[in-house]
Scaffold this motif. Structure first.
Motif, mmCIF file in Angstrom:
data_model
loop_
_atom_site.group_PDB
_atom_site.id
_atom_site.type_symbol
_atom_site.label_atom_id
_atom_site.label_comp_id
_atom_site.label_asym_id
_atom_site.label_seq_id
_atom_site.Cartn_x
_atom_site.Cartn_y
_atom_site.Cartn_z
ATOM 1 N N ILE A 174 0.841 -1.198 0.000
ATOM 2 C CA ILE A 174 0.000 0.000 0.000
ATOM 3 C C ILE A 174 0.877 1.249 0.000
ATOM 4 O O ILE A 174 0.414 2.364 -0.270
ATOM 5 N N SER A 175 2.181 1.065 0.285
ATOM 6 C CA SER A 175 3.143 2.174 0.252
ATOM 7 C C SER A 175 3.544 2.562 -1.171
ATOM 8 O O SER A 175 4.303 3.523 -1.349
ATOM 9 N N ARG A 176 3.061 1.860 -2.181
ATOM 10 C CA ARG A 176 3.470 2.150 -3.561
ATOM 11 C C ARG A 176 3.259 3.612 -3.983
ATOM 12 O O ARG A 176 4.111 4.178 -4.682
ATOM 13 N N SER A 197 10.779 -0.787 -6.165
ATOM 14 C CA SER A 197 11.405 -1.104 -7.445
ATOM 15 C C SER A 197 10.371 -1.219 -8.561
ATOM 16 O O SER A 197 10.531 -0.622 -9.631
ATOM 17 N N GLY A 198 9.287 -1.968 -8.307
ATOM 18 C CA GLY A 198 8.275 -2.182 -9.339
ATOM 19 C C GLY A 198 7.565 -0.909 -9.750
ATOM 20 O O GLY A 198 7.341 -0.670 -10.945
ATOM 21 N N THR A 199 7.219 -0.070 -8.775
ATOM 22 C CA THR A 199 6.512 1.177 -9.088
ATOM 23 C C THR A 199 7.400 2.134 -9.879
ATOM 24 O O THR A 199 6.962 2.732 -10.865
ATOM 25 N N VAL A 234 -9.025 -1.022 -11.433
ATOM 26 C CA VAL A 234 -7.917 -1.926 -11.140
ATOM 27 C C VAL A 234 -8.264 -2.836 -9.961
ATOM 28 O O VAL A 234 -8.052 -4.057 -10.013
ATOM 29 N N PHE A 235 -8.823 -2.262 -8.912
ATOM 30 C CA PHE A 235 -9.170 -3.076 -7.743
ATOM 31 C C PHE A 235 -10.239 -4.113 -8.098
ATOM 32 O O PHE A 235 -10.124 -5.294 -7.730
ATOM 33 N N LEU A 236 -11.249 -3.700 -8.835
ATOM 34 C CA LEU A 236 -12.346 -4.611 -9.187
ATOM 35 C C LEU A 236 -11.843 -5.748 -10.079
ATOM 36 O O LEU A 236 -12.112 -6.930 -9.821
ATOM 37 N N SER A 237 -11.107 -5.397 -11.131
ATOM 38 C CA SER A 237 -10.658 -6.409 -12.085
ATOM 39 C C SER A 237 -9.620 -7.341 -11.477
ATOM 40 O O SER A 237 -9.632 -8.554 -11.735
ATOM 41 N N TRP A 244 -2.217 2.915 -8.460
ATOM 42 C CA TRP A 244 -2.805 1.741 -9.121
ATOM 43 C C TRP A 244 -2.104 0.460 -8.682
ATOM 44 O O TRP A 244 -2.733 -0.591 -8.569
ATOM 45 N N GLY A 245 -0.800 0.540 -8.421
ATOM 46 C CA GLY A 245 -0.078 -0.633 -7.924
ATOM 47 C C GLY A 245 -0.552 -1.041 -6.540
ATOM 48 O O GLY A 245 -0.655 -2.230 -6.230
#
Length: 430
Positions: free
Chosen positions: A56-58, A121-123, A230-233, A360-361
């Motif tokens: 959630i820190s993304r 890293s990913g974000t 994003v959350f729904l899908s 979104w991440g």
């Protein structure tokens, strides 16, 4: 100043490294805790959920990469944190054999670092891709980077599985050290001077505090609606993760080996779906990303419906074919959604690509943890309500299909308008 194909492949190596470390912690160590150490399956499940929850820190990491000038430093810092977390996670499993309490504390710290490292890293990597990938290359960039991540997961899982036997704690630590050290070295080589040719100088630091910047992005209707999408899908995407193999065993009589092969077939379908979108959208210029997202969601819903209905017919029907179909449409959806994410990240207030990607991440990470747990809990609850396992699991699959259809409707509304804006902005520079 956009990323060329070679640079996109180099950034894909970072995704490959990230996937290689994470799969050890969410798969191999999971199995060791449950089988070799005979611990409750809930324990590794909670640790994996912790690593998702930490992400959630993304948005914070994305904001820092927006305001700090260079995103590669955050990619490297995140990968280093992830590597340390992976080593500590393996050490935690080794320590649990003799000192369970200390091993648990070490594992909690380790999985927290894994979540932080993957988020940072990913974000930052996705923000770099979103900021500097030409619009017509976004589908292919998403395909390349995600296929390379899948390759990293598959190669690591297969390679570690081949050399881990006979298992000893020392052998585990040596293998994890090799994987994490190799991933860190590969990441350093992959991002070396890659950003130097994209921006001549670092932008001035944004004086706006993080929470104000996050509120500013959340106030954008398009960014807010896409977060909900994003959350729904992704909730729909991950709901079957923990129940598909039990469903195959209980309803179709699959052996453990057969159910494992079923998951492999599903991932093969995902690979094909991602490859299809990359070639069609970028190479052949067929269809917009919005259309591919909708196709992926509707196809996933139809495949889930077929999987649920096959349970009512019995073992004679081709479950594997339906699962491959679901994987294919999951892959179509995933790549098109990531490509759309890259396009939308640059719309709105400038210099906020990282913050949007982080938002979104975070929604994706929360949905991954929530979806998996919701699917498992739903299956348990339905088994108490219905007489047959086929009906119980089928009900959950049908609910998941309904979520995908709702996501398709939402995608058509959220992603439909950016295309004209993108084309208008491209004309002067082409």
């Amino acid at each position: 100043m956009t990323l060329g194909w070679l640079s996109i492949v180099r950034l894909g190596l970072v995704q490959m490294s990230l996937g290689a470390i994470v799969v050890l912690c969410t798969s191999t160590l999971n199995r060791l805790m449950v089988v070799e150490l005979a611990l409750p399956a809930l324990l590794p499940g909670l640790l994996v959920a912790l690593h998702y929850g930490i992400q959630i820190s993304r948005p914070k990491w994305g904001f820092l990469s927006d305001t700090g000038g260079h995103r590669t430093r955050w990619i490297l810092l995140g990968m280093a944190t992830l590597a340390v977390g992976g080593l500590l996670a393996a050490a935690g499993v080794a320590v649990m054999e003799t000192r369970i309490a200390f091993g648990l504390v070490l594992s909690v710290v380790a999985y927290s670092l894994i979540g932080l490292g993957a988020g940072a890293s990913g974000t930052s990597l996705l923000a770099l891709l979103a900021s500097h990938t030409a619009p017509h290359r976004r589908a292919a960039a998403a395909t390349i980077t995600w296929l390379m991540m899948i390759a990293g997961i598959a190669l690591t899982a297969g390679g570690v599985g081949a050399i881990l036997d006979p298992y000893t704690p020392m052998r585990l630590l040596q293998i994890v050290a090799l994987v994490t050290g190799g991933a860190m070295a590969l990441t350093v080589l992959a991002v070396w001077r890659i950003e130097a040719g994209l921006a001549p100088a670092a932008p001035e630091r944004d004086p706006m505090p993080f929470l104000d910047g996050l509120r500013e992005v959340w106030s954008e209707a398009r960014a807010r609606n896409f977060t909900i999408f994003v959350f729904l899908s992704m909730t729909a995407y991950f709901m079957q993760e923990l129940i598909l193999e039990p469903y195959a065993g209980l309803v179709f009589g699959f052996t453990p080996g057969q159910s494992t092969s079923l998951s492999g077939a599903q991932n093969g379908g995902v690979f094909l779906g991602m490859l299809c979108v990359g070639i069609a959208a970028t190479g052949l210029r067929m269809g917009s990303l919005r259309n591919w997202v909708v196709v992926g969601c509707i196809g996933s819903a139809g495949s889930l419906g077929a999987i649920a209905l096959l349970g009512q017919v019995g073992p004679v029907m081709p479950l594997t074919a339906a699962v491959v179909g679901m994987g294919f449409f999951n892959g179509v959806f995933a790549v098109a959604a990531i490509g759309s994410m890259m396009a939308l990240a640059g719309q709105g207030r400038g210099a906020r690509e990282g913050t949007r990607m982080g938002l979104w991440g975070a929604a994706q990470a929360i949905a991954a943890g929530f979806g998996g747990l919701a699917g498992a809990a739903g299956a348990d609850a339905m088994r108490r309500v219905f007489v047959t396992d086929a009906t119980a699991f089928g009900t959950v699959f049908m609910f998941e299909a309904a979520l995908f259809l709702a996501a398709a409707l939402m995608a058509a509304r959220v992603i439909e308008r950016p295309a004209p804006m993108i084309r208008a902005n491209l004309v002067p520079g082409e």
